[in-house]
Design a protein around this motif. Structure first.
Motif, mmCIF file in Angstrom:
data_model
loop_
_atom_site.group_PDB
_atom_site.id
_atom_site.type_symbol
_atom_site.label_atom_id
_atom_site.label_comp_id
_atom_site.label_asym_id
_atom_site.label_seq_id
_atom_site.Cartn_x
_atom_site.Cartn_y
_atom_site.Cartn_z
ATOM 1 N N LEU A 170 70.871 -15.526 7.322
ATOM 2 C CA LEU A 170 70.481 -15.686 8.873
ATOM 3 C C LEU A 170 71.108 -15.184 9.664
ATOM 4 O O LEU A 170 72.039 -15.525 9.213
ATOM 5 C CB LEU A 170 69.248 -16.858 8.661
ATOM 6 C CG LEU A 170 70.334 -17.951 9.268
ATOM 7 C CD1 LEU A 170 69.691 -19.857 9.753
ATOM 8 C CD2 LEU A 170 71.479 -19.136 8.118
ATOM 9 N N ASN A 171 69.776 -15.475 10.883
ATOM 10 C CA ASN A 171 71.168 -15.745 12.294
ATOM 11 C C ASN A 171 71.878 -14.709 13.111
ATOM 12 O O ASN A 171 72.042 -13.529 12.732
ATOM 13 C CB ASN A 171 71.818 -16.944 12.150
ATOM 14 C CG ASN A 171 72.282 -17.783 13.596
ATOM 15 O OD1 ASN A 171 71.509 -17.163 14.513
ATOM 16 N ND2 ASN A 171 72.953 -18.931 14.447
ATOM 17 N N SER A 172 72.615 -14.999 13.966
ATOM 18 C CA SER A 172 73.073 -13.299 14.918
ATOM 19 C C SER A 172 74.360 -14.198 14.745
ATOM 20 O O SER A 172 74.676 -15.518 15.550
ATOM 21 C CB SER A 172 72.450 -13.228 16.392
ATOM 22 O OG SER A 172 73.635 -12.573 17.219
ATOM 23 N N PRO A 173 75.562 -13.219 14.582
ATOM 24 C CA PRO A 173 76.767 -14.448 14.766
ATOM 25 C C PRO A 173 77.308 -14.216 16.656
ATOM 26 O O PRO A 173 78.466 -14.326 16.557
ATOM 27 C CB PRO A 173 78.164 -12.626 14.326
ATOM 28 C CG PRO A 173 76.488 -11.089 14.776
ATOM 29 C CD PRO A 173 75.367 -11.866 14.126
ATOM 30 N N VAL A 174 76.607 -13.814 17.217
ATOM 31 C CA VAL A 174 76.768 -13.909 18.682
ATOM 32 C C VAL A 174 75.402 -14.765 18.839
ATOM 33 O O VAL A 174 75.810 -15.333 20.272
ATOM 34 C CB VAL A 174 76.724 -12.956 19.986
ATOM 35 C CG1 VAL A 174 77.515 -12.511 19.122
ATOM 36 C CG2 VAL A 174 75.712 -12.299 19.532
ATOM 37 N N SER A 175 75.319 -16.015 18.450
ATOM 38 C CA SER A 175 73.996 -17.079 18.790
ATOM 39 C C SER A 175 74.725 -18.262 19.234
ATOM 40 O O SER A 175 74.458 -18.423 20.388
ATOM 41 C CB SER A 175 73.261 -17.276 17.496
ATOM 42 O OG SER A 175 72.284 -18.294 17.929
ATOM 43 N N GLY A 176 75.672 -18.016 18.973
ATOM 44 C CA GLY A 176 76.358 -20.017 19.438
ATOM 45 C C GLY A 176 77.342 -19.275 20.502
ATOM 46 O O GLY A 176 77.667 -20.426 21.203
ATOM 47 N N GLY A 177 77.237 -18.109 21.027
ATOM 48 C CA GLY A 177 78.220 -18.008 22.297
ATOM 49 C C GLY A 177 78.752 -16.087 21.642
ATOM 50 O O GLY A 177 78.852 -15.523 20.674
ATOM 51 N N LEU A 178 80.069 -15.623 22.335
ATOM 52 C CA LEU A 178 80.683 -14.471 22.457
ATOM 53 C C LEU A 178 81.405 -14.955 20.593
ATOM 54 O O LEU A 178 81.585 -15.402 20.778
ATOM 55 C CB LEU A 178 81.519 -14.805 24.457
ATOM 56 C CG LEU A 178 80.585 -13.205 24.738
ATOM 57 C CD1 LEU A 178 79.819 -14.343 25.233
ATOM 58 C CD2 LEU A 178 82.144 -13.315 26.044
ATOM 59 N N ALA A 179 82.054 -13.933 20.381
ATOM 60 C CA ALA A 179 82.414 -13.628 18.925
ATOM 61 C C ALA A 179 83.861 -12.374 19.564
ATOM 62 O O ALA A 179 83.574 -11.053 20.039
ATOM 63 C CB ALA A 179 81.697 -12.371 18.748
ATOM 64 N N GLY A 180 84.453 -12.879 20.178
ATOM 65 C CA GLY A 180 85.428 -12.217 20.851
ATOM 66 C C GLY A 180 85.057 -11.996 22.774
ATOM 67 O O GLY A 180 84.940 -12.889 23.162
ATOM 68 N N ASP A 181 85.018 -10.559 22.847
ATOM 69 C CA ASP A 181 84.613 -10.469 23.483
ATOM 70 C C ASP A 181 83.281 -9.629 23.822
ATOM 71 O O ASP A 181 82.494 -8.759 24.882
ATOM 72 C CB ASP A 181 85.720 -9.161 24.989
ATOM 73 C CG ASP A 181 85.443 -7.997 23.495
ATOM 74 O OD1 ASP A 181 85.519 -8.273 22.864
ATOM 75 O OD2 ASP A 181 86.381 -7.536 23.895
ATOM 76 N N ILE A 182 82.552 -10.066 22.515
ATOM 77 C CA ILE A 182 81.483 -9.049 21.871
ATOM 78 C C ILE A 182 79.817 -10.134 22.886
ATOM 79 O O ILE A 182 80.293 -10.903 22.520
ATOM 80 C CB ILE A 182 81.247 -9.200 20.712
ATOM 81 C CG1 ILE A 182 82.307 -7.743 20.418
ATOM 82 C CG2 ILE A 182 79.720 -8.249 20.300
ATOM 83 C CD1 ILE A 182 82.705 -7.691 19.268
ATOM 84 N N HIS A 183 79.366 -9.444 23.443
ATOM 85 C CA HIS A 183 78.143 -10.311 23.858
ATOM 86 C C HIS A 183 77.340 -10.213 23.001
ATOM 87 O O HIS A 183 76.489 -11.443 22.872
ATOM 88 C CB HIS A 183 77.647 -10.346 25.830
ATOM 89 C CG HIS A 183 78.611 -10.850 26.424
ATOM 90 N ND1 HIS A 183 78.649 -11.947 27.575
ATOM 91 C CD2 HIS A 183 80.196 -10.079 26.377
ATOM 92 C CE1 HIS A 183 79.973 -11.552 27.761
ATOM 93 N NE2 HIS A 183 80.905 -10.899 27.743
#
Length: 821
Positions: free
Chosen positions: A130-143
């Motif tokens: 489940l979930n999005s890898p950027v749900s909790g915030g940026l992944a590196g510089d990926i929005h």
């Protein structure tokens, strides 16, 4: 306010007196709220009152299966039986395990660590993610995650899962698509559910769900974690905006419409759910939405009668009525029992009374929380046993492998029988079969629906929903719509006047909302929308300044700038509210509006210029009533989504006639909360809301006439009073006329009052609503059919009860009396 309440009660009593002239004996009834008690007549009940009991199986008769259904179920059962006969204990436990996507991604990236994934797939046979890898915030510089990246991730996960599975069982992926596919870049974002409810138009709930499922399925995700079906009665609660408001009937109708939209009118129990539809999740079952403290996931104390009267109906309608395929369990506790440990509610009520056949998934980490949060279990083993005994099917673990490891040990030790695993695994495999995952497990990057993500017609549908949701609560001297013949200079100010981020709120790009407007590829702020439709010409000048930001120290210089600009303006439009938030991080300790926003509003009102107040907020934040009443107009915008700016601008300028109505009670003070419109007679006069449930003005006027019951028996000599037989359905008709000079939409609301019952009745409860669209001077007759259930209440035995007696039907200023024998 008390005068209005007194007139309402007096009208009920007059109808009662008319009917009771035929059936009468005296009883003393007190009107609470400052008025003296009066003696009225209560009807005889011809000896003992007649009483009927209903079961949900009578309210929602089991679907009659056709040959296609029978063939589907037979083929599914044969397939699943064969598959389960070959599965190991570890494989079965893997099907019951759901992990977060971040357990697979490398730190600060969205890259799948294929070594880790293969280990999970081959060792534990994990069956769901489940979930999005950027749900909790940026992944590196990926929005954000666009469709091609999603498709690649889902394909990678599915490929490695199937390769690692001895029986080639695909995984199922779930996503919180809360107001659109909010984790899919470019997907259309709709108003949150309070805004949807404010339309009082189930077509919008269906359309929003259809587009949401399409955009989610397009990237290979067939499981949507929506809709929220709790009722929004606790205004402090951080998730109230995810509900369809405070009314159980509205939540039931809008929720069921959403379920049908998500699932394409199908269910996963007797047929397939094919793309572009998804299986939905009725959440959070149940009682979650009224925590006593107002803080997310904290204890709720809700008596059984209240649970069944107000909190269960929306789930019953969605599950038993509309066929929701999965449910997500309430993270909190109700009456001292965590819902995840409640055999009564997860098995006896859900599986027994509501006849639910689908998958029950936990919420985030909620089995582990039985140990360290709820303290009902002294160990992880005990927690798992409590949850399995209660009736969960799948554990959203979601950040480690504790569940599959410990459960495997418990099965090996004989603590949990394999037969218990089989109950849940069968439901999970049945769901995967219905979604076509065994025959077509991989996403198709070339599917036509991929190119429809964010298409113009979807965004137009979201804008149309926002248009019908915006609620005009106050309009002194018809200041709205703005008359460009006399109004040439407008000041637009406030922290949400030029913010798409604030229009969307939480669950937008990220769990706690977007960081900045640039994360939204589409959408208009109110400022942009107003400039677009007025062309910001010399004849109509729009000035803008932020006025003040939210949640920062007082900046008097910024306020002074707004006040100075107001001096040269004909009208001031102030847009205030809340910053995005979701769940526990959104907990607040004071329902009051941000003090700097109040200060800004007060100083602008003090200029003497007409002030139009627009509220963009997740919760009904408290403002000083006198300050609100000093405003020339008040618009409630809720959280209207990315497309909300232009509809608000169109309403300001008169291009759209507002037709929204409040789906909740807007309190006037911080201490005056928790009393919904459907309060008891004893609570009359104890609450003074700023605005009432159902409030909403228009730029035209509507008149209601000729309320009648088409299949009741009129009482001779008593116009507007009828008799009927308990347990029957009755149809009521009313004529709606547009008496104004402009076209308008009107939400026609039908209320029912039960005057006497063995359990104290509510003053009134909504039992029907319809949206009509009328040209000037045009009329339309509409009808409402109320079935037996809609005359019921929860009796002293906590059963659905119908009782002979006296009812009042009300539509606008029209009402009739109905005596059911």
């Amino acid at each position: 306010m008390k005068t209005i309440k007194s007139l309402f009660l007096l009208s009920l009593l007059i109808v009662n007196l008319l009917i009771s002239s035929t059936y009468g004996s005296s009883i003393r009834v007190s009107i609470v709220g400052g008025e003296e008690a009066e003696v009225i007549e209560k009807p005889r009940t011809f000896g003992n009152k007649r009483e009927l009991k209903l079961e949900y199986s009578q309210i929602y008769p089991k679907k009659q299966l056709n040959q296609e259904n029978i063939n589907f179920m037979s083929a599914r059962d044969t397939f699943v039986d064969n598959l389960m006969s070959k599965m190991s204990i570890t494989e079965k436990i893997g099907q019951m395990t759901q992990l977060d996507i971040t357990t697979l991604t490398s730190p600060n990236t969205i890259t799948i660590n294929e070594t880790t994934l293969a280990y999970y797939a081959k060792t534990y046979y994990i069956g769901s993610y489940l979930n999005s890898p950027v749900s909790g915030g940026l992944a590196g510089d990926i929005h954000h995650i666009n469709s091609s990246v999603w498709l690649d991730m889902i394909n990678t996960i599915q490929t490695i899962v199937i390769e690692g599975s001895p029986n080639k069982i695909p995984m199922i992926y779930g996503l919180d698509s809360v107001h659109g596919a909010n984790y899919v870049h470019k997907a259309t974002l709709f108003p949150h559910n309070t805004g949807l409810a404010a339309t009082f138009n189930i077509e919008h709930a269906t359309t929003a769900a259809q587009i949401t499922s399409k955009d989610t399925v397009a990237v290979g995700i067939p499981w949507v974690f929506a809709p929220v079906l709790g009722i929004g009665v606790q205004p402090l609660w951080s998730r109230i905006y995810e509900t369809f408001g405070e009314d159980p009937y509205v939540a039931s109708m809008m929720g069921a419409a959403a379920v049908r939209g998500f699932q394409g009118g199908n269910n996963s129990f007797d047929g397939p759910i094919n793309a572009p539809s998804a299986v939905c999740t009725a959440k959070h079952y149940f009682g979650y939405s009224d925590p006593t403290s107002g803080k997310d996931r904290t204890a709720a104390w809700i008596p059984e009668r209240m649970l069944r009267r107000y909190f269960l109906p929306s789930f019953a309608e969605a599950i038993t009525g509309a066929g929701a395929g999965t449910i997500m369990i309430n993270s909190g506790e109700v009456n001292g029992v965590p819902m995840h440990t409640s055999y009564k509610y997860l098995t006896e009520v859900l599986r027994g009374e509501l006849q639910f056949e689908g998958v029950a998934v936990t919420d985030w980490q909620d089995i582990e929380k039985l140990v360290y949060f709820h303290h009902t279990a002294g160990s992880a083993e005990e927690a798992i046993l409590q949850a399995l005994d209660a009736g969960i099917d799948m554990s959203m673990v979601p950040l480690d492998l504790s569940f599959p490891i410990i459960l495997a040990e418990m099965v090996a030790a004989g603590t949990v029988p394999e037969s218990r695993l089989d109950l849940s695994v069968r439901r999970i495999l049945n769901l995967k079969y219905a979604l076509g995952l065994f025959s077509n497990p991989y996403p198709n990057p070339n599917a036509a629906i991929v190119d429809t993500i964010g298409q113009v017609q979807d965004r137009e549908a979201a804008a149309a929903t926002a248009e019908e949701s915006i609620t005009l609560l106050q309009n002194k001297n018809n200041i709205l719509p703005l008359n460009t013949n006399t109004i040439k200079n407008v000041l637009l100010t406030g922290p949400s006047a030029d913010s798409i981020r604030n229009l969307n709120g939480g669950w937008s790009v990220h769990w706690q909302g977007a960081y900045e407007d640039s994360e939204f590829p589409f959408g208009t702020s109110i400022l942009t929308g107003l400039r677009e439709i007025t062309n910001d010409t010399a004849d109509f000048n729009i000035q803008y300044t932020i006025g003040h930001e939210i949640g920062v120290p007082t900046n008097q210089t910024s306020i002074d700038e707004a006040v100075e600009l107001a001096q040269s303006s004909d009208v001031v439009v102030v847009v205030i509210g809340e910053l995005p938030e979701a769940e526990t991080p959104g907990d607040i300790y004071d329902l009051s509006m941000d003090p700097n926003e109040v200060l800004l509003l007060q100083q602008l009102v003090d200029t003497g210029k007409p002030v139009v107040l627009i509220l963009v907020e997740a919760r009904p934040r408290i403002l000083p009533p006198d300050l609100v009443y000093s405003c020339a107009a008040v618009l409630m915008a809720y959280l209207p989504g990315s497309e909300g700016g232009k509809p608000i601008a169109n309403i300001l300028m008169g291009n759209v006639n507002p037709s929204g109505r409040l789906p909740l009670t807007y309190p006037g003070t911080t201490g005056d909360i928790g009393v919904p419109y459907y309060h008891k007679y004893s609570e009359n006069g104890v609450t003074t809301p700023l605005f009432q449930f159902g409030d909403g003005l228009s730029y035209t006027t509507f008149n209601y006439t000729n309320l009648a019951c088409s299949n009741c028996k009129p009482i001779s000599g008593q116009s507007g009073n009828y008799t009927g037989v308990l347990g029957q359905s009755y149809t009521f008709t009313v004529t709606v006329t547009n008496n104004g000079n402009v076209q308008g939409k009107d939400s026609v609301l039908l209320y029912l009052s039960d005057l006497w019952a063995q359990v104290t009745p509510e003053v009134k409860m909504l039992r029907g609503f319809q949206k009509v669209d009328l040209m000037p001077a045009k009329s339309q007759q509409i009808s409402f059919t109320l079935n037996a259930y809609e005359f019921s209440f929860i009796g002293v035995d906590n059963k659905i009860t119908l009782e002979s007696g006296q009812f009042i039907i009300m539509v606008g200023n029209q009402q009739l009396g109905l005596y059911l024998q």
